[in-house]
Design an enzyme around this catalytic site. Sequence first.
Site, PDB file in Angstrom:
ATOM      1  CE  LYS A  56      -4.248  -1.675   0.392  1.00 42.18           C
ATOM      2  NZ  LYS A  56      -5.261  -1.340  -0.282  1.00 42.18           N
ATOM      3  CB  SER A  59      -9.049   0.306  10.558  1.00 43.47           C
ATOM      4  OG  SER A  59      -9.746  -0.567  10.068  1.00 43.47           O
TER       5      SER A  59
END
Lengths: 328, 328
Positions: free
Chosen positions: A58, A83
Site C-alpha cells: 500500500k 483502519s
Amino acid sequence: MISKLLENYAKEPSYSGTCEAANAVARVVPVTPLLEIDVNGARVFLKAESVQPMGAFKLRGAWWRLVNLNAEERARGVVAFSSGNHAQGIAWGAGRLGISAKIVMPSDAPKAKIANTRALGAEIIFYDRATEDRAAIAANLSETLGATIIPPFDDPWVIEGQGSAGIEATAQMAALGAGPADCVVACCGGGGLSAGMAISCPEAAITIVEPEGWDDMTRSLATGMIESVGANPPKTACDALMTVQPSPLTFAILSGRDAMGVTVLDEEVEAAMRFAFTNLRIVLEPGGAVALAAVLAGKVRLGAQTLVTLSGGNVDPQYFAAVLSRAA
Amino acid sequence: MISKLLENYAKEPSYSGTCEAANAVARVVPVTPLLEIDVNGARVFLKAESVQPMGAFKLRGAWWRLVNLNAEERARGVVAFSSGNHAQGIAWGAGRLGISAKIVMPSDAPKAKIANTRALGAEIIFYDRATEDRAAIAANLSETLGATIIPPFDDPWVIEGQGSAGIEATAQMAALGAGPADCVVACCGGGGLSAGMAISCPEAAITIVEPEGWDDMTRSLATGMIESVGANPPKTACDALMTVQPSPLTFAILSGRDAMGVTVLDEEVEAAMRFAFTNLRIVLEPGGAVALAAVLAGKVRLGAQTLVTLSGGNVDPQYFAAVLSRAA
C-alpha cells in the site's frame, strides 16, 4: 461502456505512469525481493510485497498519490478512511512530506493500529461503526478543510503506484534471465493492485484471486458489469480482501484487459501460508497469500514466466502459530 | 603471528575478491532484501539472507568456490561434509555447473534433508556418527577421486563468497541514501560470514555474535589465540552455530580487524525471532537471529549506519509456533 466508466476520474492510469511511480517509490522504499519457485517445470516469480516497511504494497500507491498533489493541495492536507494498511501508508507518506493527514478510524479499532498510525504523525478522527458513516465524515472533513480524500483503490495515481510493483518485478526478472511476465496472478480486494499490475505488465494474461464468497471482481469480470458480493458473505480468513464491490476504475481496467477471476478456500490459503513459511521463509497474511494459493492449488493456467503478488504479511502471531500447527 | 596462520591457504581473501564474488552470485541468485529499522534513532540495515533460495547465505560461498575451480578440478568433482545449508549450497551449485558432488552425511540425518540434497543432484555418502569420522571419509574420497573438498568456512573463496552479502548491502544502502556501514554485526558459527563481511565492509567496526556457551570465536578474539568452546557446552536453540572452534583463517581475518564478540541467550534470540515476524514479516531460525538479538538487547554499540546479517530461516514449524505462542 468502459470509457464511460472512466469519465469521472482526473486521468486514466498509464504504463508510463507506473514507470514514473516505480522511480519515485524506489527513492524512499527498499526494493522488495523477487523470489523464484518451480511449479511443474514453469518458472514462477513471487513479488514479496509483504516485506515492505509496513508489511504491504500500500505504501506504493499512497506515496505516488501524495507526491502528485500540487503545493496548494499539499498545504490543505489529506484525508483517508481505513483502519488498515492504506491508512498507514498515507500516514507514513504524509509524515515524510510534511503534509497534514487525518485518518478516519472506527473507535473500536485495535489499539496497536491506532498507536502506529499516530506514531507516523497522522491525526485520527474516530467514528462509531454502529451509528456513523466514515465516508460521510471524510467527505465532510474534505469539504470543510479543502483536504484531498485519498481512497484506497478508486484513484488513478493510487493504481499507478501499486502497479510500480510490476515494473520493479520486470527488471528483477530480466536480471535473472527471464523476459516480461506472460501471466500475472494478483491478490484482489478492491482491485488497486491487480489493476496496477495489469497496466505495468502489458504483455501478461491477468488472473485476479479472491477469497471464496468475496468474489465481487470475479463475478463482475464474468458478467461484464459491476457486481457486489452476495448477501451474507461467508466468514473468511482474508480480512484484507473483504471488499463488497469493485470500483468503476479498477473494474474498467481489468475488464479491458480480459482479466479473469478465481477464488480460493481458507484451507488453500493456509496451505500457501505454510508453503511460504517453509520454502520462502517469509510471513504472509491470509489475504496476501491468495494468489500463491491459487497457483499452488492448480487453479491458474501458468505461463512460461508467471508473476505472482504476495501482497501482505500483517498477521496475528497466535493465528499464525495455529496455521503452522495444523500442518502436523 | 596472523600471517603465519594464513600460510597454509591457497590465497588470502581480498576485498576485490568479494566484489567479483558479488557479481558472480548476482547472475544466479536473486538479490536479497535490505530492510531498515530505527533503533534508538540509529539507522540499522538488515540483510535478509534468510530469503535466499535455500534459506541461508551459504549459496554465496559455495557458488564462488565452485566457479573458481579449474576445468580439471571440475572434472574430478567435489566433496563436502555437512548435513546443513553448506552441503545444500554445494549440491545446488554443482548441479548447475554440471560438477559431480558427493555429500558426506550422517545416516540418521533428517529424511527431508537427504531428499532435498538428492533432488539437487548430489550423491550422498552415509556414515555412522557413532563409529566413523566424516572428515576422514571426505579426505579418503578426495584422495581416491582427486575430488576437491569444500569446507564450510575454512576456505578463502568460501569466505569471499559469503562476503558478497556486504558488497550487495552497501549498494542497497547507497540507494537509500546511506553511506557504507560503519558498524557490522554478524551471526557467527565458524566465522565464514563474519570474516567475509569484515573484508567486504572495510570501514566498519566488526561485532560477531554467538549463542551463550558456544563462544569460541568471542573468547578467541578476546585472548588473541584460537580457543575452543568449554567442555559440555550448554544446549542452545541455535543449531546452525554449534561450532567448537574457529578456523585459523576466519580467526586471523577477524582478529586482524580487531573484531569483538558478544553472546546472546535463547530468550533474546526468540524475542528477535518474534520481532522479525511482527515487524519484518520474515522467518528467522535461531542461529539466523543472533545478530539482531544482540542489537535489540542493547549489547552492541551501534554506528550511524549499522549493517546486521539475518543469516538463515530454516526452522521447524512446530518450534516456531511455540516461539510465537510464548509472546502472549
